[in-house]
Design a protein around this motif. Sequence first.
Motif, mmCIF file in Angstrom:
data_model
loop_
_atom_site.group_PDB
_atom_site.id
_atom_site.type_symbol
_atom_site.label_atom_id
_atom_site.label_comp_id
_atom_site.label_asym_id
_atom_site.label_seq_id
_atom_site.Cartn_x
_atom_site.Cartn_y
_atom_site.Cartn_z
ATOM 1 N N VAL A 151 0.843 -1.185 0.000
ATOM 2 C CA VAL A 151 0.000 0.000 0.000
ATOM 3 C C VAL A 151 0.883 1.241 0.000
ATOM 4 N N ARG A 152 0.588 2.181 -0.882
ATOM 5 C CA ARG A 152 1.379 3.391 -0.958
ATOM 6 C C ARG A 152 1.147 4.255 0.270
ATOM 7 N N ALA A 153 2.191 4.912 0.710
ATOM 8 C CA ALA A 153 2.085 5.711 1.922
ATOM 9 C C ALA A 153 1.286 6.990 1.697
ATOM 10 N N VAL A 154 1.467 7.621 0.539
ATOM 11 C CA VAL A 154 0.784 8.873 0.258
ATOM 12 C C VAL A 154 -0.097 8.668 -0.964
ATOM 13 N N PRO A 155 -1.401 8.797 -0.837
ATOM 14 C CA PRO A 155 -2.283 8.575 -1.979
ATOM 15 C C PRO A 155 -2.172 9.721 -2.971
ATOM 16 N N PRO A 156 -2.242 9.441 -4.264
ATOM 17 C CA PRO A 156 -2.223 10.517 -5.246
ATOM 18 C C PRO A 156 -3.513 11.311 -5.200
ATOM 19 N N ALA A 157 -3.445 12.595 -5.561
ATOM 20 C CA ALA A 157 -4.637 13.439 -5.531
ATOM 21 C C ALA A 157 -5.618 13.042 -6.619
ATOM 22 N N ASP A 158 -5.102 12.685 -7.789
ATOM 23 C CA ASP A 158 -5.954 12.342 -8.915
ATOM 24 C C ASP A 158 -5.842 10.845 -9.211
ATOM 25 N N PRO A 159 -6.897 10.069 -8.994
ATOM 26 C CA PRO A 159 -6.834 8.625 -9.300
ATOM 27 C C PRO A 159 -6.791 8.383 -10.795
ATOM 28 N N THR A 160 -6.288 7.244 -11.164
ATOM 29 C CA THR A 160 -6.237 6.829 -12.561
ATOM 30 C C THR A 160 -6.953 5.498 -12.706
ATOM 31 N N LEU A 189 -12.652 7.418 -4.416
ATOM 32 C CA LEU A 189 -14.055 7.533 -4.003
ATOM 33 C C LEU A 189 -14.945 7.299 -5.219
ATOM 34 N N GLN A 190 -14.989 6.070 -5.659
ATOM 35 C CA GLN A 190 -15.746 5.667 -6.844
ATOM 36 C C GLN A 190 -15.954 4.167 -6.783
ATOM 37 N N GLY A 191 -17.126 3.714 -7.220
ATOM 38 C CA GLY A 191 -17.393 2.286 -7.174
ATOM 39 C C GLY A 191 -16.423 1.495 -8.028
ATOM 40 N N THR A 192 -16.348 1.852 -9.288
ATOM 41 C CA THR A 192 -15.413 1.218 -10.216
ATOM 42 C C THR A 192 -15.272 2.115 -11.430
ATOM 43 N N ASP A 193 -14.361 1.770 -12.300
ATOM 44 C CA ASP A 193 -14.166 2.518 -13.534
ATOM 45 C C ASP A 193 -13.769 1.557 -14.636
ATOM 46 N N LEU A 194 -14.071 1.947 -15.854
ATOM 47 C CA LEU A 194 -13.796 1.126 -17.027
ATOM 48 C C LEU A 194 -13.255 2.012 -18.132
ATOM 49 N N PRO A 195 -12.547 1.440 -19.107
ATOM 50 C CA PRO A 195 -12.117 2.258 -20.248
ATOM 51 C C PRO A 195 -13.281 2.827 -21.049
ATOM 52 N N VAL A 196 -14.458 2.219 -20.941
ATOM 53 C CA VAL A 196 -15.659 2.695 -21.650
ATOM 54 C C VAL A 196 -16.770 2.953 -20.634
ATOM 55 N N GLY A 218 -9.799 12.546 -24.450
ATOM 56 C CA GLY A 218 -8.959 11.463 -24.935
ATOM 57 C C GLY A 218 -9.259 10.128 -24.301
ATOM 58 N N THR A 219 -10.386 10.006 -23.604
ATOM 59 C CA THR A 219 -10.752 8.757 -22.943
ATOM 60 C C THR A 219 -12.249 8.733 -22.705
ATOM 61 N N MET A 220 -12.796 7.521 -22.497
ATOM 62 C CA MET A 220 -14.183 7.356 -22.092
ATOM 63 C C MET A 220 -14.310 7.018 -20.616
ATOM 64 N N SER A 221 -13.196 6.946 -19.918
ATOM 65 C CA SER A 221 -13.200 6.677 -18.486
ATOM 66 C C SER A 221 -13.645 7.924 -17.738
ATOM 67 N N THR A 222 -14.541 7.764 -16.774
ATOM 68 C CA THR A 222 -15.007 8.918 -16.007
ATOM 69 C C THR A 222 -13.889 9.525 -15.171
ATOM 70 N N THR A 223 -12.987 8.705 -14.674
ATOM 71 C CA THR A 223 -11.841 9.235 -13.942
ATOM 72 C C THR A 223 -10.959 10.084 -14.840
ATOM 73 N N GLY A 224 -10.686 9.593 -16.056
ATOM 74 C CA GLY A 224 -9.872 10.357 -16.992
ATOM 75 C C GLY A 224 -10.545 11.650 -17.427
ATOM 76 N N ILE A 225 -11.871 11.630 -17.569
ATOM 77 C CA ILE A 225 -12.595 12.843 -17.972
ATOM 78 C C ILE A 225 -12.512 13.900 -16.877
#
Length: 418
Positions: free
Chosen positions: A3-12, A126-133, A191-198
């Motif tokens: 587990v990373r010690a410091v979480p990134p601000a923007d998830p991927t 803070l998201q249930g899940t994510d997909l490329p589409v 450049g993506t259909m992922s909600t996280t990327g958007i």
Amino acid sequence: MPVRAVPPADPTLEDFGRDPWWLIGGKVLAIFAFLMVTMLVAMWVERRVIGRMQLRTGPNRAGPAGLLQGVADAFKLALKEDIVPRQVDKVVFVLAPIMSAVPAFISFAIIPFGPTVSVFGHHTPLQGTDLPVAVLVVLAMSSMGVYGIVLAGWSSMSPYSLLGGLRSSAQVISYEIAMGLSFVAVFLFAGTMSTTGIVNAQADRWFILLLLPSFIIYVITMMGESNRIPFDLPEGEGELVGGFHTEYSSLKFAMFFLAEYINLATLSALATTLFLGGWRAPAPISTVWEGANTGWWPVLWFLVKMWAFIFFFIWLRGSLPRVRYDQLMRLGWKVLMPASLGWILLVATVRALRNEGYDMRQIALYTAIVAGVVLVATVLWELLRGEGDKDEQIVREVTPTAGFPVPPMDAPHYHGHR
């Protein structure tokens, strides 16, 4: 997996699929509870707001200020007799409400509420899940929900219910194509259909500023998606009694009611994600406060934006009348679809020129000129052709002077002729 010690601000997209089973289950329960509470609060807010708009009080008996009115209604529906008409297709009749409600819950799983946070030592988005589409999943689930409405109308063996189901199927074709086309411009810029990327692509500027026509088209189409005024034609009480759910009662009717309000929240959350920066704070707050987009604070910004859209839905219901069915079809096929296709071509051209290194100021100027010329030419074409006047003239000629939509009494059918 360390587990990373410091979480990134923007998830991927790579941050998903690493959570333990208890955290995944907790996310599912949290999303379910959030949607149920949102539905109850939205019902109360809608009744109170429309009551004030119509100079009424609204619910004020069950609980303080009527806050428990939704809970009382739920118990009332659950305790009512579940009447199933004798001639219905019982299997499809029972499955239709389930097919309408379940996809509404599934669609919310890909909505990002906030960045990566720490939950009992585990860093998780803070998201249930994510997909490329992921955005296409929402479109697929909304289409599946329409199956429940269509099958409810067909299985009821009632002419009013059948007409409501047919209206819903025709309506979904006319507005969902335009809704899907309004997403294409977002995909081109993100450049993506992922909600996280958007959401990550809107770190500097929200897409509502860059893609305002796409936002307007989506707002119009999402009103049709929710089957609410001014586009609640599948439930038109004036001509279809109750529409596709005329024969339903008790918990089966409650599931249709539940699906409508869950779709209201999902469409508002999707608009927030695609065009309003998702969980990111507005520009004045994010520029002054560096920690506005970290931790649990982004959940607050997300909820404020989502509830602004829900209030917009409620305000429209209390302000606008129901449109005619031919007006809705004309809006979908002859306005929204051509406008969406033209806007996509324009956005794709601008992106291609930008990639080639052209000056963006000149591109913006030429784009505004082209859009203005097309808009003026379209208005002039409609005025010269006068199609709207012809349609209104036909309606006036066919409709009897009494105002009731029945054939004229001197028609051959009434004299026994074939």
